[in-house]
Write an enzyme that holds these catalytic residues in place. Structure first.
Site, PDB file in Angstrom:
ATOM      1  N   ASP A  53       0.843  -1.204   0.000  1.00 23.78           N
ATOM      2  CA  ASP A  53       0.000   0.000   0.000  1.00 23.78           C
ATOM      3  C   ASP A  53       0.880   1.256   0.000  1.00 23.78           C
ATOM      4  O   ASP A  53       0.368   2.382  -0.057  1.00 23.78           O
ATOM      5  CB  ASP A  53      -1.022  -0.008   1.136  1.00 23.78           C
ATOM      6  N   SER A  54       2.213   1.065  -0.007  1.00 24.20           N
ATOM      7  CA  SER A  54       3.116   2.188  -0.269  1.00 24.20           C
ATOM      8  C   SER A  54       2.825   2.786  -1.642  1.00 24.20           C
ATOM      9  O   SER A  54       3.269   3.885  -1.960  1.00 24.20           O
ATOM     10  CB  SER A  54       4.579   1.732  -0.210  1.00 24.20           C
ATOM     11  N   ASP A  92      -1.134  -5.948  -0.245  1.00 20.86           N
ATOM     12  CA  ASP A  92      -1.478  -5.337   1.043  1.00 20.86           C
ATOM     13  C   ASP A  92      -2.973  -5.075   1.115  1.00 20.86           C
ATOM     14  O   ASP A  92      -3.561  -4.517   0.169  1.00 20.86           O
ATOM     15  CB  ASP A  92      -0.778  -3.971   1.165  1.00 20.86           C
ATOM     16  N   LYS A 122      -1.384  -9.262   2.754  1.00 20.87           N
ATOM     17  CA  LYS A 122      -0.594  -8.840   3.928  1.00 20.87           C
ATOM     18  C   LYS A 122      -1.434  -7.879   4.748  1.00 20.87           C
ATOM     19  O   LYS A 122      -2.181  -7.068   4.174  1.00 20.87           O
ATOM     20  CB  LYS A 122       0.708  -8.169   3.488  1.00 20.87           C
ATOM     21  N   GLU A 124      -1.342  -5.515   8.714  1.00 22.00           N
ATOM     22  CA  GLU A 124      -0.466  -4.980   9.763  1.00 22.00           C
ATOM     23  C   GLU A 124      -1.037  -5.254  11.159  1.00 22.00           C
ATOM     24  O   GLU A 124      -2.254  -5.177  11.343  1.00 22.00           O
ATOM     25  CB  GLU A 124      -0.296  -3.458   9.571  1.00 22.00           C
ATOM     26  N   GLU A 192       9.415  -4.174  10.084  1.00 18.33           N
ATOM     27  CA  GLU A 192       9.815  -2.876   9.520  1.00 18.33           C
ATOM     28  C   GLU A 192      10.357  -1.963  10.616  1.00 18.33           C
ATOM     29  O   GLU A 192       9.701  -1.770  11.660  1.00 18.33           O
ATOM     30  CB  GLU A 192       8.601  -2.219   8.831  1.00 18.33           C
TER      31      GLU A 192
HETATM   32  O1  KIV Z   1       3.567  -1.061   1.584  1.00 16.24           O
HETATM   33  C1  KIV Z   1       4.707  -1.536   1.482  1.00 16.24           C
HETATM   34  O2  KIV Z   1       5.431  -1.314   0.499  1.00 16.24           O
HETATM   35  C2  KIV Z   1       5.215  -2.375   2.568  1.00 16.24           C
HETATM   36  C3  KIV Z   1       6.673  -2.697   2.584  1.00 16.24           C
HETATM   37  C4  KIV Z   1       7.450  -1.521   3.000  1.00 16.24           C
HETATM   38  C5  KIV Z   1       6.955  -3.875   3.424  1.00 16.24           C
HETATM   39  O3  KIV Z   1       4.466  -2.748   3.425  1.00 16.24           O
END
Ligand code: KIV
Length: 279
Positions: A53-54, A92, A122, A124, A192
């Site tokens: 989600d980056s 994510d 994924k 969190e 992280e």
């Molecule tokens: O959103 C993302 O790119 C991430 C990575 C930094 C692990 O969660």
């Protein structure tokens, strides 16, 4: 006899990553958001492509990861799948698509699996409620990668993008949450911005692989945000980041050359043009 297509040589499954950890083979993970880059990452043999989600920040220009929607994640995840048809892809779950209830999480994770055709999601966090959600997804057959340490979706509650797990109490809680996520069924765990010694201890305590970012060399694998690793993200220079290329400078130079040649009328030349009757 029915053949298991997911077990064909070259097709990774979650089991592969636990086996890599057992053999001491580092796992490579990079983020991917589009067709062209995922094609390159897939063909070069990156073990896991993460549609992080980056993308909210590096592809959509938001300040944090919070605004990105599930539909936006799906739009990019489908492009990544088209670019890397054989890659192991994790997506994510964005902010508030899994925190409300396990039922909600199951519906949203199910959409990711069905509509993007990827292998895992994924999420969190590692408290009891998150573990309940992980159990619900795993029970439904959805592989889950966990994420502890700096959790960008909680950046406002954590007070910024800071190293997590400092001090005995915090470190102990991270160890417990990592064990709880493994027990809930996660197949791997991102760590992280965690002190290297703590990340190393967590990695040694778990059977599932840890994937570090800013978490030192003792994690079982490493992940970087692709534009950061390629030097496309200007002023972002955290200590953990190594730039493996300086593409921003290359791109700027190419764009300057293009502008110059169009303005000087040296591009397009005869070799780039067609005459009547030519193909
Ligand atoms: O959103 C993302 O790119 C991430 C990575 C930094 C692990 O969660």
């Amino acid at each position: 006899m029915a053949s298991d297509r997911s077990e064909r040589p070259g097709k990774a499954t979650v089991r592969k990553f636990v086996e890599m950890k057992r053999r001491g083979e580092p796992i490579t993970v990079l983020t991917a958001y589009d067709f062209l880059f995922s094609r390159i990452l897939g063909e070069e043999g990156v073990d896991i492509l993460l549609v992080g989600d980056s993308l909210a920040q590096v592809a959509l220009g938001y300040e944090t990861t919070l605004p990105v929607t599930l539909d936006e994640m799906l739009h990019h995840a489908r492009a990544v799948r088209r670019g890397a048809p054989d890659a192991f892809i994790v997506v994510d779950l964005p902010f508030l698509t899994y925190q409300v209830s396990p039922e909600d999480a199951l519906r949203n994770a199910g959409r990711v699996m069905k509509e993007a055709g990827v292998q895992a999601v994924k999420l969190e966090g590692g408290d009891e409620k998150t573990c309940e959600t992980v159990r619900a997804l795993v029970q439904a057959g959805i592989p889950v990668m966990g994420h502890l340490g700096l959790r960008p979706q909680s950046v406002h509650a954590l007070g910024g993008y800071r190293v997590q797990g400092r001090g005995k109490g915090e470190a102990e809680r991270m160890r417990e949450e990592a064990e709880a996520l493994q027990a809930a069924g996660c197949f791997s765990l991102v760590l992280e911005l965690v002190p290297a010694s703590l990340a190393g201890a967590v990695s040694e305590a778990l059977e599932i692989p840890t994937i570090g970012i800013g978490a030192g060399p003792r994690c079982d694998g490493q992940v970087l945000v692709l534009p950061d690793a390629l030097g496309l993200n200007g002023g972002f220079t955290p200590r953990f980041l190594k730039r493996f290329a300086d593409l921003e400078e290359e791109v700027r130079a190419a764009v300057r050359r293009y502008i110059e040649e169009v303005r000087e009328r040296t591009y397009p030349g005869p070799e780039h043009s067609f005459e009547e009757g030519e193909r």
